[in-house]
Design an enzyme around this catalytic site. Structure first.
Site, PDB file in Angstrom:
ATOM      1  N   CYS A 142       0.871  -1.137  -0.046  1.00 46.45           N
ATOM      2  CA  CYS A 142       0.049  -0.005  -0.123  1.00 46.45           C
ATOM      3  C   CYS A 142       0.878   1.173  -0.088  1.00 46.45           C
ATOM      4  O   CYS A 142       1.960   1.144   0.445  1.00 46.45           O
ATOM      5  CB  CYS A 142      -1.035   0.235   1.284  1.00 46.45           C
ATOM      6  SG  CYS A 142      -2.265  -1.260   1.132  1.00 46.45           S
ATOM      7  N   GLY A 144       0.228   0.469  -4.863  1.00 49.16           N
ATOM      8  CA  GLY A 144      -1.105  -0.003  -4.821  1.00 49.16           C
ATOM      9  C   GLY A 144      -1.765   0.067  -5.961  1.00 49.16           C
ATOM     10  O   GLY A 144      -1.969   1.196  -6.164  1.00 49.16           O
ATOM     11  N   ASN A 193      -0.210   0.594   5.712  1.00 43.81           N
ATOM     12  CA  ASN A 193       0.639   0.063   4.783  1.00 43.81           C
ATOM     13  C   ASN A 193       1.461  -0.862   5.799  1.00 43.81           C
ATOM     14  O   ASN A 193       2.201  -0.334   6.801  1.00 43.81           O
ATOM     15  CB  ASN A 193       1.682   1.224   4.302  1.00 43.81           C
ATOM     16  CG  ASN A 193       2.805   0.615   3.460  1.00 43.81           C
ATOM     17  OD1 ASN A 193       2.578  -0.650   2.926  1.00 43.81           O
ATOM     18  ND2 ASN A 193       4.075   1.014   3.337  1.00 43.81           N
ATOM     19  N   GLY A 194       1.492  -2.041   5.665  1.00 45.52           N
ATOM     20  CA  GLY A 194       2.223  -3.224   5.985  1.00 45.52           C
ATOM     21  C   GLY A 194       1.533  -4.195   6.688  1.00 45.52           C
ATOM     22  O   GLY A 194       0.660  -4.733   5.873  1.00 45.52           O
ATOM     23  N   TYR A 220      13.767  -2.323  -5.154  1.00 44.33           N
ATOM     24  CA  TYR A 220      12.657  -2.343  -5.890  1.00 44.33           C
ATOM     25  C   TYR A 220      11.725  -1.219  -5.787  1.00 44.33           C
ATOM     26  O   TYR A 220      11.331  -0.741  -6.515  1.00 44.33           O
ATOM     27  CB  TYR A 220      12.323  -3.906  -6.059  1.00 44.33           C
ATOM     28  CG  TYR A 220      11.217  -4.015  -6.879  1.00 44.33           C
ATOM     29  CD1 TYR A 220      11.051  -3.836  -8.385  1.00 44.33           C
ATOM     30  CD2 TYR A 220       9.985  -4.437  -6.575  1.00 44.33           C
ATOM     31  CE1 TYR A 220      10.057  -3.758  -9.300  1.00 44.33           C
ATOM     32  CE2 TYR A 220       8.685  -4.631  -7.353  1.00 44.33           C
ATOM     33  CZ  TYR A 220       8.911  -4.288  -8.755  1.00 44.33           C
ATOM     34  OH  TYR A 220       7.966  -4.478  -9.440  1.00 44.33           O
TER      35      TYR A 220
END
Length: 500
Positions: free
Chosen positions: A9, A35, A118-119, A265
């Site tokens: 996310c 996302g 996010n996570g 990345y």
């Protein structure tokens, strides 16, 4: 479609700005790479007609540009001077469930509350089972909902105390943006797995997963939200230009664990995360790759009229390839960085070519070779990672059709051998090509069809990152080494507990 890991996310928040919703839209657009399945924005304002605070929300499946393609959304729907936004990538089993689209918004005894996450919570299964035993009903399969239940079930009276009580009970990797009727709260877990930055625009504070979200709106980067920091932005903080901070303590025996794969990345090269520009780190990875695997040890048949070329798999490995080529040139080896693969940027994630659903065809819709660059030359392909190896094989076949003299594949990270439980989506261990061939590099090279394959070492990866970023904080390398810095509930099922 492309054989890469997925981050889960991107989050964005802004406090007290005339264009809060619109700036959130632009911020999410810049964070689209984090996302691409759904997007959502929640705002807050005091509704004088109803004499209460209101939290309008607009969210849906799709890319940011398609979810918010009607200007009336900002003119009539998303009112308010504070907002949070969320881009989502999900596991396949729950991607079609609209209840999982974030931000989540609730109304409880202390007012309105919205959250974007996010996570991944590593103790989510334990928390979920506890709530089930208490008779709690769940609206989604996302572990983010657990945080809302922890807040609403807290015995504390003050809302901020309730939030801190909830945060003290969760474990794992998480960055949060929380919007209340009068506050914007940004949270980064005590180990600092995921990046989160604090910025300012027109005197208003903003937070985002990456600084590229600040650049698109003209905001100024101030600093990173520190591991374990809870930043509270309210009217007092806004007037004084000084946010309040509270602290979360790391789990005993654990240290800072910034995700090193963010540099490899995930993050955009124009972002600053963990205190350093991603582009700088990736160039350093390429340089370290050249030190471990210099050109003269890779290419076997270089001649004056057959100068080796270094090409990247666009776009995430572009700067690592440049770093590799420049370091070899610096060492006196004759090579050239060139563009050998062209990426089609107009192919969406759901693109399927008429009459053809094969993975190979999907790769060909994404990439094409520049035959005049490749033909008759030794080609060194630099990529950031290999996961299953399927896309690598198809790319190599395409390049082989352009008649190169040799093909060598260099990877600016170590072999991926373990799953991630801290907010990345990797295939199962048995699907990882490094595990499938028991880390036999020659066997992997044969499988993807190259003359040779070389990886950056795990020690070299960490050394290259630390050389370019003098941060005293440590990095998580679990996907390469299997050393998990925070205890993980390995029984968790992604289908039942979606990582976000």
């Amino acid at each position: 479609m492309i054989d890469k890991p997925h981050d889960y996310c991107g989050i964005f928040g802004i406090y007290d700005h005339d264009d809060a919703a619109l700036l959130s839209y632009y911020g999410l657009h810049a964070l689209q790479h984090r996302g691409q399945e759904s997007a959502g924005i929640v705002t807050t304002y005091f509704d004088e007609k109803k004499n209460r605070h209101s939290m309008p929300m607009h969210k849906d499946f799709g890319l940011v540009l398609s979810v918010y393609d009607d200007p009336k959304i900002f003119e009539n729907e998303l009112k308010g001077r504070s907002a949070i936004g969320h881009n989502r990538y999900s596991t396949s089993g729950s991607s079609k469930n609209p209840a999982n689209i974030q931000p989540f918004r609730v109304h409880y005894r202390n007012g309105n509350l919205a959250i974007g996450h996010n996570g991944n919570l590593s103790n989510a299964r334990t928390l979920r089972e506890r709530f089930r035993d208490e008779g709690v009903l769940f609206q989604s399969t996302s572990d983010t909902e657990l945080i809302l239940h922890l807040i609403s079930h807290s015995r504390e009276e003050n809302q901020m105390d309730q939030i801190m009580d909830a945060l003290s009970q969760i474990e794992g990797a998480y960055c949060l943006v929380i919007l209340t009727d009068d506050k914007l709260i940004a949270v980064r877990d005590p180990n600092g797995f995921r990046p989160l930055a604090l910025g300012m625009i027109d005197g208003s504070y903003t937070v985002a997963s990456e600084t590229c979200a600040f650049d698109i709106i003209g905001a100024k980067y101030i600093r990173d939200v520190e591991p374990g920091e809870v930043v509270i932005i309210d009217r007092e903080a806004s007037d004084k230009q000084e946010p309040k901070s509270l602290r979360l303590e790391p789990k005993a025996g654990t240290n800072s664990s910034q995700c090193i794969f963010e540099y490899v990345y995930f993050s955009r090269p124009d972002s600053k995360i963990f205190g350093e520009m991603v582009d700088k780190i990736r160039r350093n990875l390429g340089k370290q790759l050249a030190k471990e695997h210099p050109l003269n040890e890779v290419v076997k048949s270089s001649t004056e009229d057959r100068r080796p070329i270094v090409i990247s798999v666009p776009d995430s490995s572009n700067t690592a390839a440049i770093g590799y080529a420049h370091e070899n040139q610096k060492a006196g080896f004759d090579c050239k960085y060139d563009i050998g693969l062209i990426r089609n940027h107009y192919v969406g994630r759901t693109f399927i070519s008429p009459g053809q659903k094969s993975r190979e065809q999907k790769v060909r819709t994404k990439f094409n070779t520049v035959k005049g660059v490749i033909e008759g030359r030794p080609v060194i392909i630099v990529d950031d990672s290999i996961v299953r190896g399927t896309t690598s094989r198809y790319l190599v076949d395409m390049i082989r059709d352009a008649n190169p003299l040799e093909i060598h594949f260099l990877v600016s990270s170590p072999p991926i051998t373990h799953p991630c439980f801290y907010g990345m989506d990797f295939p199962s261990p048995e699907e990882l090509i490094a595990n499938k061939f028991d880390r036999d590099v020659e066997a992997i090279a044969k499988e993807i069809g190259v003359d040779s394959l070389r990886y950056l070492s795990a020690d070299g990866l960490v050394a290259a990152v630390k050389e370019a970023n003098d941060s005293p904080l440590d990095y998580c390398t679990a996907c390469f080494t299997g050393k998990y810095p925070v205890p993980v509930d390995f029984g968790v099922e992604k289908e039942e507990n979606e990582i976000v």
